[in-house]
Design an enzyme around this catalytic site. Structure first.
Site, PDB file in Angstrom:
ATOM      1  N   ASP A  78      -5.103  30.297  -5.962  1.00 22.88           N
ATOM      2  CA  ASP A  78      -3.849  29.456  -5.679  1.00 22.88           C
ATOM      3  C   ASP A  78      -4.239  28.260  -5.611  1.00 22.88           C
ATOM      4  O   ASP A  78      -5.245  27.632  -4.927  1.00 22.88           O
ATOM      5  CB  ASP A  78      -3.058  30.107  -4.612  1.00 22.88           C
ATOM      6  CG  ASP A  78      -3.814  30.276  -3.224  1.00 22.88           C
ATOM      7  OD1 ASP A  78      -4.922  30.516  -3.257  1.00 22.88           O
ATOM      8  OD2 ASP A  78      -3.051  30.317  -2.263  1.00 22.88           O
ATOM      9  N   GLU A 136      -4.136  32.710  -0.796  1.00 24.79           N
ATOM     10  CA  GLU A 136      -5.097  32.418   0.110  1.00 24.79           C
ATOM     11  C   GLU A 136      -4.468  31.339   1.144  1.00 24.79           C
ATOM     12  O   GLU A 136      -4.447  31.339   2.211  1.00 24.79           O
ATOM     13  CB  GLU A 136      -6.460  32.145  -0.227  1.00 24.79           C
ATOM     14  CG  GLU A 136      -7.583  32.181   0.877  1.00 24.79           C
ATOM     15  CD  GLU A 136      -7.438  30.775   1.694  1.00 24.79           C
ATOM     16  OE1 GLU A 136      -7.718  31.010   2.916  1.00 24.79           O
ATOM     17  OE2 GLU A 136      -7.027  29.857   1.330  1.00 24.79           O
ATOM     18  N   GLU A 137      -3.848  30.348   0.461  1.00 19.76           N
ATOM     19  CA  GLU A 137      -3.212  29.348   1.218  1.00 19.76           C
ATOM     20  C   GLU A 137      -1.939  29.599   1.979  1.00 19.76           C
ATOM     21  O   GLU A 137      -1.266  28.865   2.506  1.00 19.76           O
ATOM     22  CB  GLU A 137      -3.102  28.161   0.295  1.00 19.76           C
ATOM     23  CG  GLU A 137      -4.200  27.427  -0.640  1.00 19.76           C
ATOM     24  CD  GLU A 137      -5.069  26.796   0.738  1.00 19.76           C
ATOM     25  OE1 GLU A 137      -4.624  26.768   1.640  1.00 19.76           O
ATOM     26  OE2 GLU A 137      -6.193  26.408   0.230  1.00 19.76           O
ATOM     27  N   HIS A 364      -7.922  19.442   1.031  1.00 21.67           N
ATOM     28  CA  HIS A 364      -6.586  19.334   1.149  1.00 21.67           C
ATOM     29  C   HIS A 364      -6.196  17.960   1.381  1.00 21.67           C
ATOM     30  O   HIS A 364      -5.056  17.582   1.844  1.00 21.67           O
ATOM     31  CB  HIS A 364      -6.077  20.109   2.688  1.00 21.67           C
ATOM     32  CG  HIS A 364      -6.343  21.537   2.376  1.00 21.67           C
ATOM     33  ND1 HIS A 364      -5.457  22.389   3.242  1.00 21.67           N
ATOM     34  CD2 HIS A 364      -7.066  22.605   1.987  1.00 21.67           C
ATOM     35  CE1 HIS A 364      -5.791  23.614   3.131  1.00 21.67           C
ATOM     36  NE2 HIS A 364      -6.744  23.659   2.349  1.00 21.67           N
TER      37      HIS A 364
END
Length: 398
Positions: A78, A136-137, A364
């Protein structure tokens, strides 16, 4: 063909795959096109697969010609809700979405490693599972637990599982791995403080939520500075504050959002307990109404020492004797932790720094970039790790 030659044969494709995925990012729970692409790539390589795990998850299955153990390799698929700010020719084509954590590279490398291992089936004593994990996020929910609950390992139970993550703090050709904790537990919270508003010139007629919030923030920081053993790790961060209307109005409500990061379970429980105790005390002392929404997030990612040592030895085989420098653990959260709660294994970092040519931005970040020279190295390491793990499992069986 040698491992070096096999990896060389997929080198251009792994970069092409990564760029395709980077151009078309999908958020947690929305990875439908990404999942279809993975399935297409596995089909073209002749790798059997199964779907239906956490909606978009895929399990590739490579069964060797000889019996043996089962090794799982995992990649998350993702992206993040971030607007990319880069000059890449293959930058995100989707507004407000970006692969800012390198999951595009993880997916591309696992596909390529699967293609190499499929060509080595005659040498494999056992089974290699390719685990493509969504969400996962999406902390604290994540996708790993849902994949397991959906039966991803019902037919083939891994004896060991590995996860690889790109790491901009390490140069290309370097690998970071630790024998125990490598990533932190990541809880999150939202605090809503309700006081009473009024005119700025008449504070005695109100209960200022901003004053209450400032006191609370100061007291919460003492959990780390005064309640936590200095030799332990803990972080409490207030990342977002909202409150107030204008300069001459006393705020009746303030919301705080933040995160708590720890390694050891007992430290996490202590911090969480003190967190609630302090909030209750501030609520009583100010006569306010304080509501708390606390979410236990991913647990700490704790490696199995023997398998982290295998990561080290495999890396030294294919990347060189000096390829595994000393590293410190990170308090970043990682959903792979839930796989490690059920199965032995290890999580490690693959160096992808671009510092030699340009400024390196962190994971990020809207400007995040990774060095694509690392992708073939990651493929090579994953394949070697699978081979060495199957050999080790065979040795243990004997």
């Amino acid at each position: 063909m040698t491992l070096e030659q096999l990896v060389k044969s997929v080198e251009n494709k792994v970069i092409e795959t990564r760029r395709h995925l980077h151009r078309h990012p999908e958020l947690s729970g929305e990875e439908f096109e990404t999942s279809s692409f993975i399935q297409q790539q596995l089909s073209e390589a002749g790798i059997p697969f199964k779907t239906g795990y956490a909606k978009t998850g895929v399990l590739g299955i490579i069964q060797g010609d000889k019996p043996g153990g089962t090794v799982a390799l995992r990649a998350d698929i993702d992206a993040l809700p971030i607007q990319e700010d880069s000059d890449l020719a293959f930058k995100s084509s989707t507004e407000g979405k970006m692969h800012a954590c390198g999951h595009d590279a993880h997916t591309a490398m696992l596909i390529a490693a699967g293609k190499v291992l499929e060509q080595m089936k005659s040498e494999l004593s056992g089974t290699v599972l390719l685990v493509f994990q969504p969400s996962e996020e999406d902390a604290p929910t994540g996708g790993s637990l849902q994949m397991m609950e959906d039966g991803v390992f019902d037919e083939f139970k891994p004896d060991v599982i590995f996860g690889q993550h790109v790491w901009p703090d390490l140069p290309v050709g370097k690998v970071g791995v630790l024998p125990n904790e490598i990533m932190g537990a990541s809880d999150r919270f939202k605090i809503t403080i309700k006081g009473s508003g009024g005119h700025a010139s008449m504070p005695h007629q109100s209960n200022d939520a901003i004053i209450i919030a400032s006191n609370l923030i100061t007291q919460l920081q003492t959990i780390v500075s005064r309640n936590t053993d200095p030799l332990d790790s803990a972080v409490l961060t207030i990342g977002k504050i909202e409150g107030g209307y204008r300069y001459n109005v006393i705020a009746d409500q303030v919301t705080l959002e933040g995160t708590i990061r720890t390694f050891r379970k007992e430290v996490k429980e202590m911090v969480k307990s003190r967190f609630h105790t302090i909030i209750e005390g501030v609520e009583r002392s100010f006569g306010a109404d304080v509501q708390v929404d606390y979410s236990d997030g991913y647990p700490a990612t704790v490696n199995t020492p023997e398998w982290s040592e295998l990561v080290r030895s495999s890396a030294e085989k294919v990347l060189g004797e000096d390829s595994v420098p000393e590293v410190s653990p990170s308090l970043g959260g990682e959903d792979f932790s839930r796989f490690l709660q059920r199965y032995p294994g290890a999580f490690y970092w693959l160096g992808t720094s671009v510092r030699e040519t340009e400024q390196q931005f962190p994971l990020h970040d809207p400007h995040f970039k990774l060095n694509e020279d690392a992708l073939p190295e990651g493929v090579k390491l994953m394949v070697q790790l699978a081979l060495d793990s199957l050999s080790e499992l065979e040795r243990k069986e004997r």
